[in-house]
Design an enzyme around this catalytic site. Structure first.
Site, PDB file in Angstrom:
ATOM      1  NE  ARG A   1      -4.452  -0.268   1.570  1.00  0.00           N
ATOM      2  CZ  ARG A   1      -5.529  -0.410   2.324  1.00  0.00           C
ATOM      3  NH1 ARG A   1      -5.563   0.045   3.554  1.00  0.00           N
ATOM      4  NH2 ARG A   1      -6.583  -1.043   1.847  1.00  0.00           N
TER       5      ARG A   1
ATOM      6  CD  GLN B   1      -2.566   6.256  -4.265  1.00  0.00           C
ATOM      7  OE1 GLN B   1      -2.005   6.960  -5.098  1.00  0.00           O
ATOM      8  NE2 GLN B   1      -3.131   6.750  -3.186  1.00  0.00           N
TER       9      GLN B   1
ATOM     10  CG  ASP C   1      -4.335  -0.912  -2.563  1.00  0.00           C
ATOM     11  OD1 ASP C   1      -4.853  -2.027  -2.311  1.00  0.00           O
ATOM     12  OD2 ASP C   1      -4.119  -0.059  -1.691  1.00  0.00           O
TER      13      ASP C   1
ATOM     14  CB  SER D   1      -7.428   0.505  -1.876  1.00  0.00           C
ATOM     15  OG  SER D   1      -6.526   0.531  -0.803  1.00  0.00           O
TER      16      SER D   1
ATOM     17  CE1 TYR E   1      -3.756  -2.512   4.805  1.00  0.00           C
ATOM     18  CE2 TYR E   1      -1.490  -2.463   4.006  1.00  0.00           C
ATOM     19  CZ  TYR E   1      -2.843  -2.701   3.794  1.00  0.00           C
ATOM     20  OH  TYR E   1      -3.278  -3.131   2.574  1.00  0.00           O
TER      21      TYR E   1
HETATM   22  P1  NAD Z   1      -7.876  -0.625   6.128  1.00  0.00           P
HETATM   23  O1  NAD Z   1      -6.660  -1.287   6.655  1.00  0.00           O
HETATM   24  O2  NAD Z   1      -7.756   0.459   5.105  1.00  0.00           O
HETATM   25  O3  NAD Z   1      -8.720   0.002   7.338  1.00  0.00           O
HETATM   26  C1  NAD Z   1      -8.878  -0.621   8.548  1.00  0.00           C
HETATM   27  C2  NAD Z   1      -8.863   0.476   9.595  1.00  0.00           C
HETATM   28  O4  NAD Z   1      -9.130  -0.114  10.862  1.00  0.00           O
HETATM   29  C3  NAD Z   1      -7.506   1.176   9.700  1.00  0.00           C
HETATM   30  O5  NAD Z   1      -7.662   2.568   9.494  1.00  0.00           O
HETATM   31  C4  NAD Z   1      -7.063   0.857  11.117  1.00  0.00           C
HETATM   32  O6  NAD Z   1      -6.318   1.909  11.720  1.00  0.00           O
HETATM   33  C5  NAD Z   1      -8.392   0.614  11.823  1.00  0.00           C
HETATM   34  N1  NAD Z   1      -8.265  -0.152  13.065  1.00  0.00           N
HETATM   35  C6  NAD Z   1      -7.483  -1.224  13.336  1.00  0.00           C
HETATM   36  N2  NAD Z   1      -7.647  -1.616  14.615  1.00  0.00           N
HETATM   37  C7  NAD Z   1      -8.557  -0.773  15.166  1.00  0.00           C
HETATM   38  C8  NAD Z   1      -9.140  -0.671  16.457  1.00  0.00           C
HETATM   39  N3  NAD Z   1      -8.816  -1.516  17.444  1.00  0.00           N
HETATM   40  N4  NAD Z   1     -10.022   0.321  16.673  1.00  0.00           N
HETATM   41  C9  NAD Z   1     -10.346   1.192  15.668  1.00  0.00           C
HETATM   42  N5  NAD Z   1      -9.837   1.146  14.429  1.00  0.00           N
HETATM   43  C10 NAD Z   1      -8.951   0.173  14.176  1.00  0.00           C
HETATM   44  O7  NAD Z   1      -8.832  -1.769   5.605  1.00  0.00           O
HETATM   45  P2  NAD Z   1     -10.032  -1.625   4.550  1.00  0.00           P
HETATM   46  O8  NAD Z   1      -9.488  -1.888   3.210  1.00  0.00           O
HETATM   47  O9  NAD Z   1     -10.772  -0.369   4.801  1.00  0.00           O
HETATM   48  O10 NAD Z   1     -10.934  -2.858   4.966  1.00  0.00           O
HETATM   49  C11 NAD Z   1     -11.643  -2.821   6.193  1.00  0.00           C
HETATM   50  C12 NAD Z   1     -12.292  -4.154   6.479  1.00  0.00           C
HETATM   51  O11 NAD Z   1     -13.304  -4.413   5.503  1.00  0.00           O
HETATM   52  C13 NAD Z   1     -11.346  -5.353   6.413  1.00  0.00           C
HETATM   53  O12 NAD Z   1     -11.681  -6.269   7.430  1.00  0.00           O
HETATM   54  C14 NAD Z   1     -11.620  -5.952   5.067  1.00  0.00           C
HETATM   55  O13 NAD Z   1     -11.314  -7.318   5.010  1.00  0.00           O
HETATM   56  C15 NAD Z   1     -13.102  -5.722   5.021  1.00  0.00           C
HETATM   57  N6  NAD Z   1     -13.679  -5.816   3.688  1.00  0.00           N
HETATM   58  C16 NAD Z   1     -14.818  -6.536   3.620  1.00  0.00           C
HETATM   59  C17 NAD Z   1     -15.451  -6.694   2.442  1.00  0.00           C
HETATM   60  C18 NAD Z   1     -16.746  -7.464   2.417  1.00  0.00           C
HETATM   61  O14 NAD Z   1     -17.244  -7.719   1.351  1.00  0.00           O
HETATM   62  N7  NAD Z   1     -17.320  -7.822   3.553  1.00  0.00           N
HETATM   63  C19 NAD Z   1     -14.894  -6.146   1.273  1.00  0.00           C
HETATM   64  C20 NAD Z   1     -13.725  -5.366   1.357  1.00  0.00           C
HETATM   65  C21 NAD Z   1     -13.115  -5.194   2.608  1.00  0.00           C
END
Ligand code: NAD
Length: 381
Positions: A123, A128, A131, A134, A231
């Site tokens: 990332r 970008q 990615d 994202s 991350y």
């Molecule tokens: P990302 O890494 O960009 O964002 C995750 C955020 O969570 C980060 O900003 C991080 O600082 C924050 N975080 C971590 N621990 C934390 C805590 N204890 N308290 C508060 N915030 C905390 O990830 P993303 O690309 O935005 O994806 C987010 C989630 O969505 C992931 O679990 C990913 O697998 C999931 N996702 C699900 C689907 C689906 O279809 N269900 C699709 C895409 C992504």
């Protein structure tokens, strides 16, 4: 042409519920224009409403699954099923879940496939445009918001009508990474009042620039929670407990809670306890995007939508697949950008000193080349 034309194959996705396709016609045309030969399996774009004729117009050929899998480079969305095998010595690009799929990784190494995992693209600014985590998280954040709005028996916006005034819905977004920021933006567009929390204080300004309130929780020491690049890293159990106490009030005040908190390679942090759900008004909604890695909510049942304590808990998996056309379009651009990075002149020229090539590679020449994957498998270097 001085070199053999690289043949790119795009099989139809076979995983249940997967409606995306790895290449859309527009992206196929980009590859054809760069000198690649492209073969698409008949019907590969059907679920995304992309016809074979559109691919042919873009300069691609239609063929059987065997034709697509026999290509020099196979482009996929979901990891290959046991019945799906790239040719020995070929290239495979797709989501491969390499950290949790040891059998697939061993098989790809044994078959001497050069496999690149889209989830391992670094990332960084340079990477970008490749990615895919994202690009697909943008789709997921958007769909999650729509799912929350749909399940809630209230309007999102404030409305003043002859029959009375309704107050705007309150949305709480936990985790303000890519999916979370898109959930905030979409909720704001729908007129809700939005609050958000993330363990990385660096995202405060982004949250505020979208018009949402950032919840400040002064529990972490310097740098706690901020990992490398974009991350997060895991926070201690003590901090997690204190976060939960402080978040309980905000959860209780929310009509819709959208949780997206994630730490790469770790189970999802547990942010919303069963007790916190009991504190929510009946009819409220939790949409848990982190369901795939166990969920941010204690009551999440991955893959299902359930009602617990009067609160709808939506833990639908693979949300991008619900919007297959635009999810495929963005994914295809990511994949084409990676492929043209690996083969800038239309011929594969792998530079193992390049951080994108080396970072995304899982197997090559019979070896597991990713250190992270080897560590996850407990395999010797
Ligand atoms: P990302 O890494 O960009 O964002 C995750 C955020 O969570 C980060 O900003 C991080 O600082 C924050 N975080 C971590 N621990 C934390 C805590 N204890 N308290 C508060 N915030 C905390 O990830 P993303 O690309 O935005 O994806 C987010 C989630 O969505 C992931 O679990 C990913 O697998 C999931 N996702 C699900 C689907 C689906 O279809 N269900 C699709 C895409 C992504």
């Amino acid at each position: 042409m001085l070199f053999a034309q690289v043949k790119v194959g795009v099989p139809k996705e076979v995983k249940a519920g997967e409606r995306r396709v790895a290449l859309v016609p527009e992206a196929a045309k980009k590859l054809v224009d760069k000198g690649f030969e492209v073969v698409i399996e008949h019907g590969a774009g059907d679920e995304a409403h992309l016809s074979g004729a559109e691919y042919q117009e873009a300069g691609a050929a239609l063929g059987s699954a065997a034709d697509a899998w026999a290509a020099d480079a196979v482009l996929k969305v979901a990891p290959p099923e046991p019945s799906e095998t790239p040719r020995a010595g070929g290239v495979l690009i797709g989501f491969l879940n390499p950290l949790t799929s040891p059998d697939l990784v061993k098989r790809l190494a044994a078959d001497r496939v050069t496999a690149f995992a889209m989830e391992a693209i670094p990332r960084t600014t340079r990477a970008q445009s490749m990615d895919a985590l994202s690009s697909q998280a943008v789709v997921a954040g958007y769909r999650a918001t729509l799912a929350g709005a749909q399940a809630l028996g209230k309007f999102f916006p404030m409305l003043t009508t002859a029959a009375g005034t309704v107050r705007p819905a309150r949305v709480l977004v936990l985790g303000a990474g890519v999916a979370g920021l898109q959930a905030i933006a979409t909720s704001k567009r729908l007129g809700a009042m939005v609050e958000a929390y993330d363990v990385r204080p660096a995202v405060k300004e982004e949250v505020q620039s979208l018009g949402a309130k950032f919840i400040q929780i002064e529990v972490q020491q310097d740098g706690e929670g901020s990992g490398s690049g974009e991350y997060a890293k895991e926070v201690s159990e003590d901090i997690q407990r204190r976060q939960q106490q402080l978040l309980a009030d905000r959860v209780a005040a929310a009509d819709v809670v959208i949780t997206t908190a994630a730490v790469p390679g770790r189970p999802a942090p547990r942010l919303v306890s069963a007790e916190m759900v009991r504190g929510m008004r009946p009819g409220s909604v939790v949409v848990d995007l982190a369901a795939e890695t166990g969920g941010n909510c204690e009551l999440t049942a991955p893959g299902s939508v359930s009602v617990k304590e009067g609160v709808t808990i939506d833990a639908t998996l693979n949300l991008p697949s619900q919007m297959p056309l635009h999810a495929s379009l963005l994914y295809a651009n990511n994949v084409v950008n990676l492929l043209t990075h690996l083969a800038p002149e239309g011929e594969l020229a792998l530079d193992w000193d390049d951080e994108i090539t080396a970072g995304a590679a899982v197997t090559h020449d019979g070896e597991i080349v990713s250190e992270r994957v080897r560590d996850a498998m407990g395999a010797p270097a």
